[in-house]
Design an enzyme around this catalytic site. Structure first.
Site, mmCIF file in Angstrom:
data_model
loop_
_atom_site.group_PDB
_atom_site.id
_atom_site.type_symbol
_atom_site.label_atom_id
_atom_site.label_comp_id
_atom_site.label_asym_id
_atom_site.label_seq_id
_atom_site.Cartn_x
_atom_site.Cartn_y
_atom_site.Cartn_z
ATOM 1 N N PRO A 1 13.107 -13.023 0.754
ATOM 2 C CA PRO A 1 11.977 -13.322 1.644
ATOM 3 C C PRO A 1 11.144 -12.071 1.911
ATOM 4 C CG PRO A 1 14.076 -13.524 2.819
ATOM 5 C CD PRO A 1 14.402 -13.225 1.400
ATOM 6 N N ARG A 2 9.846 -12.245 1.957
ATOM 7 C CA ARG A 2 8.950 -11.121 2.226
ATOM 8 C C ARG A 2 9.327 -10.426 3.531
ATOM 9 N NH1 ARG A 2 5.690 -7.253 0.105
ATOM 10 N NH2 ARG A 2 3.833 -6.876 1.371
ATOM 11 N N MET B 1 15.989 -4.818 3.113
ATOM 12 C CA MET B 1 14.793 -4.073 2.724
ATOM 13 C C MET B 1 15.116 -3.083 1.612
ATOM 14 S SD MET B 1 12.634 -3.238 6.182
ATOM 15 C CE MET B 1 13.892 -2.161 6.873
ATOM 16 N N GLY B 2 14.166 -2.906 0.718
ATOM 17 C CA GLY B 2 14.247 -1.838 -0.268
ATOM 18 C C GLY B 2 15.236 -2.067 -1.390
ATOM 19 N N GLU B 3 15.622 -3.328 -1.647
ATOM 20 C CA GLU B 3 16.617 -3.580 -2.691
ATOM 21 C C GLU B 3 16.087 -4.435 -3.840
ATOM 22 O OE1 GLU B 3 21.017 -3.066 -1.055
ATOM 23 O OE2 GLU B 3 20.186 -5.040 -0.575
ATOM 24 N N GLU C 1 0.826 -1.209 0.000
ATOM 25 C CA GLU C 1 0.000 0.000 0.000
ATOM 26 C C GLU C 1 0.862 1.262 0.000
ATOM 27 O OE1 GLU C 1 -2.161 -3.453 1.268
ATOM 28 O OE2 GLU C 1 -0.365 -2.557 2.134
ATOM 29 N N ASN D 1 2.597 -8.035 -5.957
ATOM 30 C CA ASN D 1 2.444 -7.150 -7.113
ATOM 31 C C ASN D 1 3.565 -7.387 -8.131
ATOM 32 O OD1 ASN D 1 1.930 -5.053 -8.853
ATOM 33 N ND2 ASN D 1 2.427 -3.433 -7.402
ATOM 34 N N PRO D 2 3.226 -7.751 -9.391
ATOM 35 C CA PRO D 2 4.271 -8.030 -10.381
ATOM 36 C C PRO D 2 4.710 -6.807 -11.186
ATOM 37 C CG PRO D 2 2.152 -8.562 -11.323
ATOM 38 C CD PRO D 2 1.875 -8.067 -9.925
#
Length: 433
Positions: A269-270, A310-312, A66, A336-337
């Site tokens: 990993p999420r 994160m963020g990569e 989101e 989301n793809p």
């Protein structure tokens, strides 16, 4: 209070009574890595950050997806010289917000949905307008904002096939919550019909903001180091994976490795905190792993690179020929793809993509993505694309065409919000005068 349905009155009473338990909940979540120890006060509506002068647009989204969906909208609102307060509920989303947005975009953890904490939050920030993303509907947060006569809009609204029948059993409850919004901007005609049936009074289909997201950024120096470390190797990326998926993907790598020497798989990993556990699974299978969080780069002996940071994702999408979208082999609903598509990767996914049904239906129908429900079909599809660059490029091109055709939600969203934004800009001008 008297006009509220009994369910919401009971909820308000119980959530108020439960407030003293917040320290216990916070301690447990801290142990699980689900809270930032430096910012736990924000969960109780307290902060040392100051409210900026002038109109302040409050945007709330549950988590990473989101927050990223709102990125382009946030930039457009900043261009209108409106202050932005962004709230979300996860440590991961807070990290993404810090990386992706300008310093003047204020991020706060959304307060726990207790009347006392919500009142503190609203008293301090006094938002001029609230935009809730998708379907993260916290009753006290919504009702307290409505009681202050704050204009509210539900944007990128989504009502899943699972949630809709549950809410239909509580029509008065969902009707009271949705009725607090001035307008509901739905992702699709199906979502619009569901919101209307549940009591939204002004529903507009604007499309999915996630289709208008920009390609994720990548630090050039880090990208060059990764490209040097992986040069000459075919790379596949498994993005935002969940427990139960990594075991399958490890076996997929093992089978493909015999056909494609030098193959490197990257598992993202999420939840980055699971990196060590994923590396343990890889080691137990007899393959070699390296962890991004350890500052390791993949070497010639690395089979699977665990990108537990994160963020990569922007880095790894730029390396990948094929991307598997996680959360789809298990019943999470898929990821989301669009970002991967915008960076030229061919997309494969599992059967559980109900979070993005319309997007994947359109992609699959056009050949812009492929469903693979088992280890065997994953091996077959990924192997086909690694072996046949022409077939892979055809899928990439088809996906890009679908994204282009389905785009435009950002402009439609801004158009629908224009009356409210105009009022805020008039207030900005009046304040300066």
């Amino acid at each position: 209070m008297a006009s509220l349905p009994m369910t919401l009155r009971v909820y308000q009473a119980l959530s108020a009574a439960a407030a003293p338990l917040a320290p216990v909940v916070i301690r447990q979540r801290l142990k699980q890595g689900k809270e930032d120890p430096a910012r736990v006060d924000e969960r109780r509506g307290m902060t040392s950050d100051r409210r900026p002068h002038g109109p302040l647009v409050w945007i709330h989204g549950a988590s990473v997806g989101e927050v990223l969906a709102a990125a382009a909208l946030i930039e457009r609102l900043r261009a209108l010289e409106l202050g932005i307060l962004l709230t979300s509920g996860t440590v991961t989303s807070a990290g993404i917000a810090a990386k992706r947005f300008a310093p003047d975009v204020i991020h706060q953890y959304v307060p726990y949905d207790s009347p006392r904490y919500v009142s503190r939050f609203l008293d301090h920030w006094q938002p001029s307008m609230a935009l809730f993303i998708e379907s993260d509907l916290w009753p006290n947060l919504i009702l307290a904002a409505a009681a202050r006569r704050m204009p509210m809009a539900l944007i990128n609204g989504r009502m899943s096939q699972r949630s809709f029948p549950r809410w239909r059993r509580m029509p008065a409850t969902i009707g009271a919550l949705l009725g607090a919004f001035e307008v509901c901007l739905a992702q699709s005609e199906t979502d619009a019909e569901r919101f209307s049936a549940l009591g939204s009074r002004n529903v507009v289909t604007t499309g999915n903001l996630k289709l208008d997201v920009s390609a994720p950024p990548a630090d050039d120096a880090r990208l060059q180091r990764l490209m040097a470390a992986t040069r000459g190797r075919p790379v596949i990326v498994a993005a935002s994976t969940h427990p139960g998926e990594e075991e399958i993907l490890i076996e997929v790598h093992r089978e493909l490795k015999s056909r494609f020497p030098g193959l490197l798989s990257v598992i993202v990993p999420r939840h980055p905190a699971r990196g060590e556990a994923v590396a343990g699974l890889i080691a137990a299978s007899g393959l070699h792993a390296a962890l991004r969080s350890h500052q390791d780069l993949p070497t010639a002996t690395t089979d699977i690179y665990v990108a537990d940071t994160m963020g990569e994702l922007g880095l790894f999408y730029r390396l990948a020929r094929v991307v598997f979208m996680g959360g789809s082999l298990v019943e999470h609903g898929g990821q989301n793809p669009i970002e991967a598509i915008k960076l030229g990767a061919a997309i494969v996914h599992g059967p559980h993509v109900f979070n993005f049904t319309d997007v994947y239906d359109a992609l699959d129908a056009a050949g812009g993505a492929r469903e693979a429900a088992t280890r065997e079909t994953l091996v077959g599809q990924i192997g086909h694309w690694l072996a046949d660059a022409g077939a892979r490029q055809s899928s990439v091109d088809a996906a890009a065409a679908v994204v282009e055709r389905l785009g435009g939600a950002l402009e439609r969203t801004l158009a629908a919000l224009q009356p409210y934004l105009l009022q805020l800009r008039l207030e900005t001008g009046a304040a300066r005068a």
